[in-house]
Design a protein around this motif. Structure first.
Motif, PDB file in Angstrom:
ATOM      1  N   GLN A 150      -7.054 -16.432  -2.198  1.00  0.00           N
ATOM      2  CA  GLN A 150      -7.036 -15.123  -2.849  1.00  0.00           C
ATOM      3  C   GLN A 150      -5.954 -15.026  -3.915  1.00  0.00           C
ATOM      4  O   GLN A 150      -5.776 -13.984  -4.524  1.00  0.00           O
ATOM      5  CB  GLN A 150      -6.845 -14.008  -1.811  1.00  0.00           C
ATOM      6  N   ALA A 153      11.875 -10.872   4.699  1.00  0.00           N
ATOM      7  CA  ALA A 153      11.757  -9.456   4.376  1.00  0.00           C
ATOM      8  C   ALA A 153      13.035  -8.710   4.751  1.00  0.00           C
ATOM      9  O   ALA A 153      13.507  -7.861   4.006  1.00  0.00           O
ATOM     10  CB  ALA A 153      10.557  -8.857   5.089  1.00  0.00           C
ATOM     11  N   PRO A 206       3.770  -9.063  -1.205  1.00  0.00           N
ATOM     12  CA  PRO A 206       3.443  -9.573   0.131  1.00  0.00           C
ATOM     13  C   PRO A 206       2.093  -9.051   0.582  1.00  0.00           C
ATOM     14  O   PRO A 206       1.838  -7.855   0.491  1.00  0.00           O
ATOM     15  CB  PRO A 206       4.566  -9.014   1.014  1.00  0.00           C
ATOM     16  N   PRO A 207       1.182  -9.929   1.019  1.00  0.00           N
ATOM     17  CA  PRO A 207      -0.154  -9.483   1.412  1.00  0.00           C
ATOM     18  C   PRO A 207      -0.146  -8.803   2.768  1.00  0.00           C
ATOM     19  O   PRO A 207       0.736  -9.044   3.586  1.00  0.00           O
ATOM     20  CB  PRO A 207      -0.935 -10.795   1.475  1.00  0.00           C
ATOM     21  N   VAL A 208      -1.121  -7.944   2.988  1.00  0.00           N
ATOM     22  CA  VAL A 208      -1.358  -7.377   4.316  1.00  0.00           C
ATOM     23  C   VAL A 208      -2.730  -7.848   4.744  1.00  0.00           C
ATOM     24  O   VAL A 208      -3.698  -7.729   3.996  1.00  0.00           O
ATOM     25  CB  VAL A 208      -1.300  -5.845   4.286  1.00  0.00           C
ATOM     26  N   LYS A 248       6.281 -16.393   1.540  1.00  0.00           N
ATOM     27  CA  LYS A 248       6.727 -16.842   0.222  1.00  0.00           C
ATOM     28  C   LYS A 248       7.151 -18.297   0.239  1.00  0.00           C
ATOM     29  O   LYS A 248       7.141 -18.976  -0.777  1.00  0.00           O
ATOM     30  CB  LYS A 248       7.902 -15.992  -0.243  1.00  0.00           C
ATOM     31  N   ASP A 249       7.628 -18.743   1.383  1.00  0.00           N
ATOM     32  CA  ASP A 249       8.086 -20.131   1.475  1.00  0.00           C
ATOM     33  C   ASP A 249       8.145 -20.482   2.955  1.00  0.00           C
ATOM     34  O   ASP A 249       7.854 -19.643   3.802  1.00  0.00           O
ATOM     35  CB  ASP A 249       9.476 -20.274   0.819  1.00  0.00           C
ATOM     36  N   GLU A 300     -14.532  -5.711  -6.152  1.00  0.00           N
ATOM     37  CA  GLU A 300     -13.737  -6.119  -7.301  1.00  0.00           C
ATOM     38  C   GLU A 300     -14.581  -6.073  -8.578  1.00  0.00           C
ATOM     39  O   GLU A 300     -14.135  -5.585  -9.608  1.00  0.00           O
ATOM     40  CB  GLU A 300     -13.206  -7.529  -7.075  1.00  0.00           C
ATOM     41  N   HIS A 308     -15.399  -7.753  -0.573  1.00  0.00           N
ATOM     42  CA  HIS A 308     -14.214  -7.746  -1.409  1.00  0.00           C
ATOM     43  C   HIS A 308     -14.584  -8.112  -2.848  1.00  0.00           C
ATOM     44  O   HIS A 308     -14.176  -7.450  -3.794  1.00  0.00           O
ATOM     45  CB  HIS A 308     -13.214  -8.733  -0.821  1.00  0.00           C
ATOM     46  N   MET A 332      -3.281 -12.159  -9.245  1.00  0.00           N
ATOM     47  CA  MET A 332      -4.735 -12.179  -9.360  1.00  0.00           C
ATOM     48  C   MET A 332      -5.310 -10.980  -8.613  1.00  0.00           C
ATOM     49  O   MET A 332      -5.055  -9.847  -8.941  1.00  0.00           O
ATOM     50  CB  MET A 332      -5.304 -13.484  -8.803  1.00  0.00           C
ATOM     51  N   ASP A 333      -6.045 -11.244  -7.531  1.00  0.00           N
ATOM     52  CA  ASP A 333      -6.690 -10.102  -6.902  1.00  0.00           C
ATOM     53  C   ASP A 333      -5.953  -9.730  -5.622  1.00  0.00           C
ATOM     54  O   ASP A 333      -6.427  -9.954  -4.533  1.00  0.00           O
ATOM     55  CB  ASP A 333      -8.158 -10.408  -6.602  1.00  0.00           C
ATOM     56  N   SER A 334      -4.820  -9.188  -5.790  1.00  0.00           N
ATOM     57  CA  SER A 334      -4.041  -8.883  -4.601  1.00  0.00           C
ATOM     58  C   SER A 334      -4.237  -7.447  -4.162  1.00  0.00           C
ATOM     59  O   SER A 334      -3.746  -7.063  -3.118  1.00  0.00           O
ATOM     60  CB  SER A 334      -2.566  -9.158  -4.859  1.00  0.00           C
ATOM     61  N   GLN A 335      -4.977  -6.637  -4.941  1.00  0.00           N
ATOM     62  CA  GLN A 335      -4.978  -5.217  -4.593  1.00  0.00           C
ATOM     63  C   GLN A 335      -5.665  -4.947  -3.265  1.00  0.00           C
ATOM     64  O   GLN A 335      -5.290  -4.031  -2.566  1.00  0.00           O
ATOM     65  CB  GLN A 335      -5.601  -4.362  -5.715  1.00  0.00           C
ATOM     66  N   ALA A 336      -6.652  -5.772  -2.901  1.00  0.00           N
ATOM     67  CA  ALA A 336      -7.364  -5.501  -1.658  1.00  0.00           C
ATOM     68  C   ALA A 336      -6.514  -5.841  -0.451  1.00  0.00           C
ATOM     69  O   ALA A 336      -6.581  -5.153   0.560  1.00  0.00           O
ATOM     70  CB  ALA A 336      -8.654  -6.306  -1.605  1.00  0.00           C
ATOM     71  N   ILE A 337      -5.721  -6.878  -0.561  1.00  0.00           N
ATOM     72  CA  ILE A 337      -4.919  -7.243   0.595  1.00  0.00           C
ATOM     73  C   ILE A 337      -3.515  -6.675   0.516  1.00  0.00           C
ATOM     74  O   ILE A 337      -2.738  -6.821   1.423  1.00  0.00           O
ATOM     75  CB  ILE A 337      -4.839  -8.764   0.755  1.00  0.00           C
ATOM     76  N   ALA A 338      -3.200  -6.018  -0.573  1.00  0.00           N
ATOM     77  CA  ALA A 338      -1.836  -5.536  -0.697  1.00  0.00           C
ATOM     78  C   ALA A 338      -1.787  -4.016  -0.669  1.00  0.00           C
ATOM     79  O   ALA A 338      -1.353  -3.369  -1.587  1.00  0.00           O
ATOM     80  CB  ALA A 338      -1.205  -6.052  -1.975  1.00  0.00           C
ATOM     81  N   THR A 339      -2.290  -3.457   0.444  1.00  0.00           N
ATOM     82  CA  THR A 339      -2.079  -2.030   0.661  1.00  0.00           C
ATOM     83  C   THR A 339      -0.804  -1.891   1.465  1.00  0.00           C
ATOM     84  O   THR A 339      -0.808  -1.632   2.648  1.00  0.00           O
ATOM     85  CB  THR A 339      -3.239  -1.434   1.458  1.00  0.00           C
ATOM     86  N   LEU A 340       0.290  -2.070   0.788  1.00  0.00           N
ATOM     87  CA  LEU A 340       1.481  -2.562   1.474  1.00  0.00           C
ATOM     88  C   LEU A 340       2.515  -1.468   1.690  1.00  0.00           C
ATOM     89  O   LEU A 340       2.854  -0.753   0.765  1.00  0.00           O
ATOM     90  CB  LEU A 340       2.083  -3.654   0.596  1.00  0.00           C
ATOM     91  N   PRO A 341       3.038  -1.368   2.924  1.00  0.00           N
ATOM     92  CA  PRO A 341       4.226  -0.545   3.070  1.00  0.00           C
ATOM     93  C   PRO A 341       5.409  -1.330   2.493  1.00  0.00           C
ATOM     94  O   PRO A 341       5.566  -2.506   2.799  1.00  0.00           O
ATOM     95  CB  PRO A 341       4.353  -0.381   4.591  1.00  0.00           C
ATOM     96  N   HIS A 379      15.208 -15.048  -0.442  1.00  0.00           N
ATOM     97  CA  HIS A 379      14.108 -14.299  -1.038  1.00  0.00           C
ATOM     98  C   HIS A 379      12.863 -14.274  -0.182  1.00  0.00           C
ATOM     99  O   HIS A 379      12.059 -13.366  -0.282  1.00  0.00           O
ATOM    100  CB  HIS A 379      13.778 -14.884  -2.414  1.00  0.00           C
ATOM    101  N   HIS A 380      12.675 -15.297   0.673  1.00  0.00           N
ATOM    102  CA  HIS A 380      11.397 -15.337   1.384  1.00  0.00           C
ATOM    103  C   HIS A 380      11.428 -14.591   2.706  1.00  0.00           C
ATOM    104  O   HIS A 380      10.457 -14.576   3.438  1.00  0.00           O
ATOM    105  CB  HIS A 380      10.954 -16.778   1.605  1.00  0.00           C
ATOM    106  N   HIS A 439       8.238  -3.237   2.290  1.00  0.00           N
ATOM    107  CA  HIS A 439       8.833  -3.807   3.489  1.00  0.00           C
ATOM    108  C   HIS A 439      10.274  -4.205   3.251  1.00  0.00           C
ATOM    109  O   HIS A 439      10.558  -5.257   2.722  1.00  0.00           O
ATOM    110  CB  HIS A 439       8.000  -5.011   3.917  1.00  0.00           C
TER     111      HIS A 439
END
Lengths: 102, 553, 246
Positions: free
Chosen positions: B515, C28, B528-530, B114-115, B548, B544, C1-10, C25-26, C12
């Motif tokens: 992305q 976890a 947060p991205p994975v 995030k920063d 989409e 991808h 935007m298109d975060s769904q593909a990379i955000a299969t997120l536990p 905030h930054h 955290h």
């Protein structure tokens, strides 16, 4: 996180601090005593060796490095290493200047 | 294997409603911002301001060298001109431009954070940089300094009566800004990577910025103490470098170059990171030999601490020591060459598009190779005695610094401009400017190789008449070069308001920063991205995008 | 935007995210934040090693060049004052370590007591150092401002074993004293910074900060304080002791 960053935070017991404190005082007395002996070049060697031991004690226990991650240990080593590079590489010039030209 | 992706239709793209640019308005929201992207832009403004000063000085230097007699300015004014040019360009443009501008903007975006780790420290380092810059401006406005950028003792401590103290203090303060930036980046890269972003999934950009940060942290303090010693020697006369009091001027050289040689790599390593990104994206291939390129960045950083005395071969250091340093210097060519070869192999059988960033990358690779190879020439002891303190050296480091680093900065600025502003620059003008820059640069500095080899010394305000032709060529090239800088300045400013809207991923690049929307949100990622893909994985991007389209359709 | 593909997120550490007032905030988790600032502090200490490294290099080189001058110069150091100061600093390191321990075990009174002790010892160190510097000023041993080679070209009755130095070697004692003032001066400057931060810490601790589980700041200050102690651990033998006999 992608690397094992989590380390259980160790609380060091005051007894350990007291023991290190005692050792530091002892080494201080020792180094002052050693300086009053006539040891030639070894005066400097002994004094620096004792200083290194004292510094290591402070780093390991007061600064908690003994209980810290490998990353921090590596960080300190790299700092000491670069310090030694600065000194030794500079000294290569100063020492070998006395050897004269080819 | 290269994957061909047709670029999406950008005409339907719209600017996002909410982004870091419009989250808050007003001067105060910028000056007190903790957002790494805004701080990056603050740095961009200040460094470009200093670039204008340094560039003006360069123009005056070239104008003066148009005639052998040096009729334009007096000799001591000329000394001030090249000193200001060097100090400003090195400490206030080249060192901060790539790390502080592109690094601040991109590192958190690329690793999915995030920063940066310490946002307040980040803002503080910008203020330190500005404070250092004010010292420098004070020194320039109240009469300048004429020590050269190297502050050579005893010249700087005993013989000149110009503003050495404020110039040195300015660099001292700005040095702390470098240190804090370095600390911030290292901690960010270690501690704030998104889940799944392992070390070997990071873009090579991050690797080279990591290496740069190591240099910041370990080398900068040494010049800080050295400049303190200079100031103390001038002000109260302690004698650490003063031969009259038993000091050794060569010790100053050792300490100064212990910083300043690694600083040279600070000025090129980030550029190499930019080129890795751009070459991969426009060849649509994973960078060839990813690990080799990653480790060569670190190797360059480590080697850079073992080579500094090659700046001192003719100053009276011992022959034996010079031999060691000469050998070590040649070794630096190995990791640099690894990078060049790997970029070339990346392009081999890639589906290359010749967009502006790629053109700048081409010019980087070519010019850096020339600069690097002449560096090997200078590293060999016999050649160095012939060539030191001539224009050959000037040409050599300008090929690396300007031909290399400035090309890379231009490549990076164009490449990420749509991410930074959300709008595209005009592509035809961009390509034109890249061509002008390349031609102007070579016309300016290639004659200097020749004139230096023939024996024209650097730092003199006049020269024998037989060198005039080459110097006129060089000055003519400098004016072409100036157009090459002014043109992008004009169209980039223009594009901020009138450029085509870029959309999230105009280059179809697979990096994490592409992305998210452009310009990004203040918090970068909505969630947060994975990371479950390697860097430069164009097939992942293709799949991808396909999935989409299917979900949306 | 298109975060769904990379955000299969536990999810955290979101629970802490909303509850802890100290978590920025930054980050976890609190652990991540604590380790990050700890690591940052260590990197800063690395720069301090290199900062002092330049001065230590100069000391090493000039000591080898002007050995007799450095020996003669160091004979004017007061070993009792140096020893006392070393002891004071080691004590202050111990009280600082105990202060961090008190913060960890959330004992406000003990924290205040140990911090005040550390502050007091810091002032004692600076006092003794100031006394030494005053003496050196009186003895004309301050290069650049107030220096005379008289003490080194003549045998002082207090140091009957010393041989007088030739005038040009006696001049070189300025190298010794330059580096002495530089090293101890920069060290004392670090002490001054430390003491000022300590005042701030004590004020905050008095208001009850640091004993609620959030103690990153005091921990990092502890690292700084110990580091300054380590520098002195090296300065003491180099400047006072190693030439006591030659």
């Amino acid at each position: 996180m992608s690397e094992p960053t989590h380390h259980a935070h160790t609380v060091v017991h005051p007894k350990v601090y007291a023991a290190v404190f005692g050792a530091l005082l002892l080494f201080t007395a020792l180094t002052v005593f050693a300086s009053s002996l006539e040891l030639g070049v070894f005066n400097a060697v002994v004094a620096l060796a004792i200083a290194v031991i004292k510094a290591t004690l402070v780093v390991l226990f007061f600064m908690h490095i003994r209980y810290s991650s490998k990353l921090l240990k590596l960080t300190i080593c790299s700092g000491v290493f670069m310090f030694l590079v600065l000194i030794t590489m500079t000294l290569t010039d100063y020492i070998s200047r006395a050897w004269g030209l080819w | 294997m290269s994957t061909i992706i047709s670029l999406p239709d950008q005409s339907t793209a719209t600017l996002p409603k909410r982004s870091y640019l419009n989250s808050e308005y007003g001067l105060k929201s910028w000056l007190l911002t903790l957002d790494h992207k805004r701080i990056g832009i603050l740095y961009l403004i200040v460094t470009l301001f200093f670039f204008c000063i340094g560039g003006t000085m360069a123009a005056l230097i070239r104008l003066n060298l148009l005639t052998p007699g040096g009729e334009l300015v007096a000799a001591d004014t000329y000394n001030k001109l090249f000193s200001i040019h060097g100090i400003i360009m090195v400490f206030f443009f080249l060192v901060p431009i790539a790390p502080a501008v592109l690094g601040n903007f991109l590192i958190p975006l690329m690793i999915g954070a995030k920063d940066v780790a310490f946002p307040r420290l980040n803002l503080l380092s910008w203020y330190l940089f500005v404070t250092g810059g004010c010292f420098e401006l004070y020194a320039i406005i109240w009469g300048g300094m004429d020590t050269g950028w190297t502050f050579t003792t005893p010249l700087s401590t005993h013989y000149v009566n110009t503003h050495v103290v404020s110039a040195a203090l300015g660099i001292f303060v700005a040095g702390f800004s470098s240190i804090l930036t370095g600390v911030n980046f290292i901690v960010t890269i270690h501690r704030l990577r998104a889940p799944g972003m392992t070390w070997f999934r990071m873009p090579l950009f991050i690797w080279s910025y990591y290496a740069t940060s190591i240099l910041f942290v370990l080398a900068t303090p040494v010049i800080a103490i050295t400049l303190v010693l200079i100031v103390l020697e001038r002000v109260i006369g302690i004698g650490v470098f003063d031969p009259a009091k038993g000091g050794d001027p060569l010790l100053f050289q050792h300490l100064f170059w212990f910083y300043s040689h690694p600083a040279v790599y600070v000025m090129i390593l980030p550029g190499m990171g930019v080129i890795s990104e751009v070459v991969a994206c426009f060849s649509r291939k994973r960078v060839f030999g990813y690990t080799a390129v990653a480790f060569s960045s670190v190797a360059i950083a480590v080697f850079s601490f073992f080579v500094w005395a090659h700046h001192m071969f003719i100053m009276g250091i011992s022959n034996y020591s010079a031999l060691v340093f000469s050998l070590m210097t040649m070794l630096v060519a190995v990791p640099s060459a690894i990078k060049i070869f790997n970029w070339s192999s990346t392009m081999y059988k890639g589906s290359i598009t010749f967009d502006t960033p790629m053109l700048y990358s081409f010019s980087f690779i070519g010019l850096f190779t020339i600069g690097g190879m002449t560096g090997v020439m200078l590293a060999s002891l016999g050649m160095d005695i012939h060539l030191t303190e001539t224009y050959f050296v000037v040409a050599h480091f300008h090929y690396v610094m300007v031909g290399g680093m400035v090309s890379a900065v231009m490549a990076g600025l164009h490449f990420w401009w749509p991410k930074i502003t959300g709008r595209m620059y005009p592509e035809p003008l961009g390509r034109l400017a890249a061509a002008i820059l390349f031609i102007g640069f070579n016309l300016t500095f290639f004659p200097q190789f020749i004139v230096g080899y023939l024996g024209m010394p650097r730092r003199y305000h006049s020269y024998p008449p037989e060198f005039q032709v080459l110097n006129v060529l060089s000055t003519a090239g400098a004016s072409v070069l100036a157009i090459g800088y002014l043109l992008p300045a004009v169209y980039l400013l223009w594009s901020m308001k009138y450029g085509k809207i870029a959309g999230a991923n105009p280059w179809q690049a697979p990096g994490l920063e592409w992305q998210v929307q452009s310009p990004p949100l203040t918090e970068n990622f909505p969630e947060p991205p994975v990371v479950d893909f390697e860097a430069y994985d164009f097939e992942w991007l293709a799949n991808h995008t396909k999935s989409e389209v299917q979900t949306v359709g | 935007m298109d975060s769904q593909a990379i955000a299969t997120l536990p999810e955290h550490g979101h629970a802490e995210h909303e509850h802890s007032p100290h978590l920025h905030h930054h980050f976890a988790t609190e652990d991540q934040q604590r380790e990050a600032s700890n690591f940052g502090m260590w990197l800063f200490l690395l720069t301090e090693i290199m900062f002092f490294g330049g001065m230590f290099t100069a000391y090493l080189i000039y000591r080898n060049w002007y050995y007799p001058a450095f020996v003669a110069g160091s004979h004017w150091m007061k070993i009792w004052a140096g020893t006392l100061n070393t002891t004071v600093l080691i004590c202050s390191s111990f009280t600082m370590a105990m202060a961090v321990y008190s913060a960890e075990t959330r004992k406000r009174k003990a924290l205040l007591r140990y911090l005040s002790l550390t502050l007091f010892l810091g002032f004692v160190f600076l006092g003794i150092k100031a006394y030494e510097w005053h003496n050196e000023w009186v003895e004309h041993h301050v290069p650049g401002l107030n220096f005379s080679i008289n003490d080194f070209t003549h045998v002082d009755p207090r140091y009957p074993l010393d041989k007088p130095l030739a005038p040009d070697m006696a001049e070189k004692t300025q190298s010794y004293f330059s580096l002495y003032f530089l090293l101890t001066g920069v060290h004392a400057l670090h002490m001054l910074v430390g003491v000022s931060i300590l005042l701030f810490l004590i004020f905050n601790a008095w208001k009850g900060a640091y004993t609620t589980g959030h103690m990153t700041f005091i921990e990092n200050f502890g690292l700084y304080w110990h580091f300054v102690d380590i520098i002195w651990i090296f300065l003491f033998p180099l400047l006072y002791l190693i030439s006591r006999h030659q």
